[in-house]
Motif scaffolding. Structure first.
Motif, PDB file in Angstrom:
ATOM      1  N   GLU A 111       0.835  -1.208   0.000  1.00 28.03           N
ATOM      2  CA  GLU A 111       0.000   0.000   0.000  1.00 28.03           C
ATOM      3  C   GLU A 111       0.865   1.251   0.000  1.00 28.03           C
ATOM      4  OE1 GLU A 111      -3.645   2.190   2.437  1.00 28.03           O
ATOM      5  OE2 GLU A 111      -2.661   0.420   3.306  1.00 28.03           O
ATOM      6  N   LEU A 112       1.938   1.244   0.792  1.00 25.59           N
ATOM      7  CA  LEU A 112       2.834   2.393   0.831  1.00 25.59           C
ATOM      8  C   LEU A 112       3.409   2.672  -0.555  1.00 25.59           C
ATOM      9  CD1 LEU A 112       4.531   4.510   2.453  1.00 25.59           C
ATOM     10  CD2 LEU A 112       6.285   2.732   2.621  1.00 25.59           C
ATOM     11  N   LEU A 113       3.900   1.635  -1.227  1.00 24.57           N
ATOM     12  CA  LEU A 113       4.495   1.813  -2.550  1.00 24.57           C
ATOM     13  C   LEU A 113       3.469   2.315  -3.557  1.00 24.57           C
ATOM     14  CD1 LEU A 113       6.754  -1.371  -2.715  1.00 24.57           C
ATOM     15  CD2 LEU A 113       7.511   0.995  -2.417  1.00 24.57           C
ATOM     16  N   ALA A 114       2.235   1.818  -3.446  1.00 21.61           N
ATOM     17  CA  ALA A 114       1.187   2.275  -4.361  1.00 21.61           C
ATOM     18  C   ALA A 114       0.915   3.762  -4.167  1.00 21.61           C
ATOM     19  CB  ALA A 114      -0.086   1.468  -4.140  1.00 21.61           C
ATOM     20  N   ARG A 115       0.878   4.206  -2.916  1.00 21.77           N
ATOM     21  CA  ARG A 115       0.615   5.623  -2.649  1.00 21.77           C
ATOM     22  C   ARG A 115       1.778   6.501  -3.101  1.00 21.77           C
ATOM     23  NH1 ARG A 115      -3.255   6.598   2.494  1.00 21.77           N
ATOM     24  NH2 ARG A 115      -4.448   4.656   2.421  1.00 21.77           N
ATOM     25  N   ILE A 116       2.989   5.994  -2.936  1.00 22.95           N
ATOM     26  CA  ILE A 116       4.164   6.740  -3.413  1.00 22.95           C
ATOM     27  C   ILE A 116       4.092   6.931  -4.917  1.00 22.95           C
ATOM     28  CG2 ILE A 116       6.658   6.574  -3.781  1.00 22.95           C
ATOM     29  CD1 ILE A 116       6.850   5.298  -1.000  1.00 22.95           C
ATOM     30  N   ARG A 117       3.749   5.875  -5.639  1.00 18.66           N
ATOM     31  CA  ARG A 117       3.679   5.970  -7.097  1.00 18.66           C
ATOM     32  C   ARG A 117       2.618   6.979  -7.540  1.00 18.66           C
ATOM     33  NH1 ARG A 117       5.028   0.284  -6.764  1.00 18.66           N
ATOM     34  NH2 ARG A 117       2.818  -0.276  -6.551  1.00 18.66           N
ATOM     35  N   VAL A 118       1.486   7.001  -6.840  1.00 18.89           N
ATOM     36  CA  VAL A 118       0.428   7.958  -7.177  1.00 18.89           C
ATOM     37  C   VAL A 118       0.919   9.383  -6.970  1.00 18.89           C
ATOM     38  CG1 VAL A 118      -1.821   8.849  -6.460  1.00 18.89           C
ATOM     39  CG2 VAL A 118      -1.496   6.391  -6.755  1.00 18.89           C
ATOM     40  N   ILE A 119       1.573   9.641  -5.829  1.00 19.06           N
ATOM     41  CA  ILE A 119       2.072  10.986  -5.535  1.00 19.06           C
ATOM     42  C   ILE A 119       3.090  11.428  -6.575  1.00 19.06           C
ATOM     43  CG2 ILE A 119       3.418  12.365  -3.902  1.00 19.06           C
ATOM     44  CD1 ILE A 119       2.140  10.709  -1.651  1.00 19.06           C
ATOM     45  N   LEU A 120       4.025  10.555  -6.911  1.00 15.77           N
ATOM     46  CA  LEU A 120       5.062  10.919  -7.871  1.00 15.77           C
ATOM     47  C   LEU A 120       4.480  11.149  -9.260  1.00 15.77           C
ATOM     48  CD1 LEU A 120       7.996   8.571  -6.793  1.00 15.77           C
ATOM     49  CD2 LEU A 120       7.700  11.008  -6.296  1.00 15.77           C
ATOM     50  N   ARG A 121       3.459  10.387  -9.635  1.00 14.79           N
ATOM     51  CA  ARG A 121       2.810  10.622 -10.928  1.00 14.79           C
ATOM     52  C   ARG A 121       2.129  11.988 -10.956  1.00 14.79           C
ATOM     53  NH1 ARG A 121       1.233   5.058 -10.905  1.00 14.79           N
ATOM     54  NH2 ARG A 121      -0.804   5.629 -10.046  1.00 14.79           N
ATOM     55  N   ARG A 122       1.484  12.338  -9.847  1.00 15.36           N
ATOM     56  CA  ARG A 122       0.812  13.647  -9.784  1.00 15.36           C
ATOM     57  C   ARG A 122       1.803  14.787  -9.858  1.00 15.36           C
ATOM     58  NH1 ARG A 122      -2.829  11.805  -5.365  1.00 15.36           N
ATOM     59  NH2 ARG A 122      -1.451  12.923  -3.939  1.00 15.36           N
ATOM     60  N   GLN A 123       2.999  14.583  -9.290  1.00 10.50           N
ATOM     61  CA  GLN A 123       3.984  15.654  -9.231  1.00 10.50           C
ATOM     62  C   GLN A 123       4.783  15.784 -10.519  1.00 10.50           C
ATOM     63  OE1 GLN A 123       4.337  17.831  -6.665  1.00 10.50           O
ATOM     64  NE2 GLN A 123       2.551  16.835  -5.767  1.00 10.50           N
ATOM     65  N   ARG A 124       4.737  14.761 -11.365  1.00 10.39           N
ATOM     66  CA  ARG A 124       5.545  14.785 -12.580  1.00 10.39           C
ATOM     67  C   ARG A 124       4.981  15.813 -13.553  1.00 10.39           C
ATOM     68  NH1 ARG A 124       5.062   9.511 -14.421  1.00 10.39           N
ATOM     69  NH2 ARG A 124       6.535   8.954 -12.789  1.00 10.39           N
TER      70      ARG A 124
END
Length: 227
Positions: A111-124
């Motif tokens: 779950e942590l990794l999934a949330r990290i990926r979402v945040i980084l996609r939004r910030q890209r």
């Protein structure tokens, strides 16, 4: 820029830290660590991180206070908060202070990794179009707008602006900026950079004498605040 996203973990529990570091590095992230809030804030101010994983209960400076100081100082790096507190009021407090997400302990690494990926996609950012405040930059055409109006920048002014933007809030020395536009073998004066910075402020800042975005870090160099 570094091809691997850089993550700062601010966590005082060594067992949690070890698990986070191993899992994040296995996913290809570059991980740095701070064991208390004050050390965490110092690391964030040095800049260069793509994401902060921030525990709430920390020695010296708790996670909420650290996050509040980050946002007050214009440090916009995304934050994922971790806490054993499950109450809605705690989550709301973290999100209101500017966290992108809030995860309660215990949590699964998946779950942590999934949330990290979402945040980084939004910030890209879009590969061609980036913006901060009332300023928009087209990387492909080199067009710059302020409040929707074109701003005429020289090629050197544009290059310095992009160097500052891509540093993600990290302080860049005058020497670093000079080498970025002229190469390492150039023997120009560092004062040249000050002149270009002054020109950029005159074109992009509402009040060049009290800049909001292009900030001087006395004795060190310059950094860009994108808040």
């Amino acid at each position: 820029m570094n091809s691997s996203p850089r993550i700062l973990v601010v966590e005082d529990d060594e067992s949690i830290l070890l698990g986070l570091r191993m899992s994040l590095e296995a996913e290809g992230f570059e991980v740095q660590h701070a064991a208390d809030g004050e050390a965490g804030l110092e690391a964030v101010e040095r800049g260069g991180f793509d994401l902060i994983i921030l525990d709430v209960m920390l020695p010296k400076l708790n996670g909420y206070d650290l996050l509040a100081r980050m946002r007050k100082h214009g440090l916009s790096v995304p934050v994922l908060m971790l806490s054993a507190r499950t109450g809605d009021i705690d989550k709301v407090m973290g999100l209101d202070l500017g966290a992108e997400d809030y995860l309660t302990k215990p949590f699964s690494i998946a779950e942590l990794l999934a949330r990290i990926r979402v945040i980084l996609r939004r910030q890209r950012p879009n590969v061609d179009q980036v913006h901060f405040g009332d300023i928009e930059i087209n990387l492909a055409t080199h067009n710059v707008l302020k409040n929707g109006n074109p701003v005429d920048l020289t090629s050197t002014e544009f290059e310095i602006l992009i160097q500052l933007f891509r540093s993600k809030g990290r302080i860049l020395s005058r020497q670093h900026l000079l080498e970025g536009i002229h190469g390492v073998n150039h023997h120009g004066t560092l004062r040249t950079i000050d002149n270009f910075i002054a020109q950029l402020r005159s074109k992009l800042e509402d009040d060049p004498a009290q800049p909001r975005h292009i900030l001087t870090i006395r004795g060190v160099g310059y950094r860009l605040s994108v808040s």
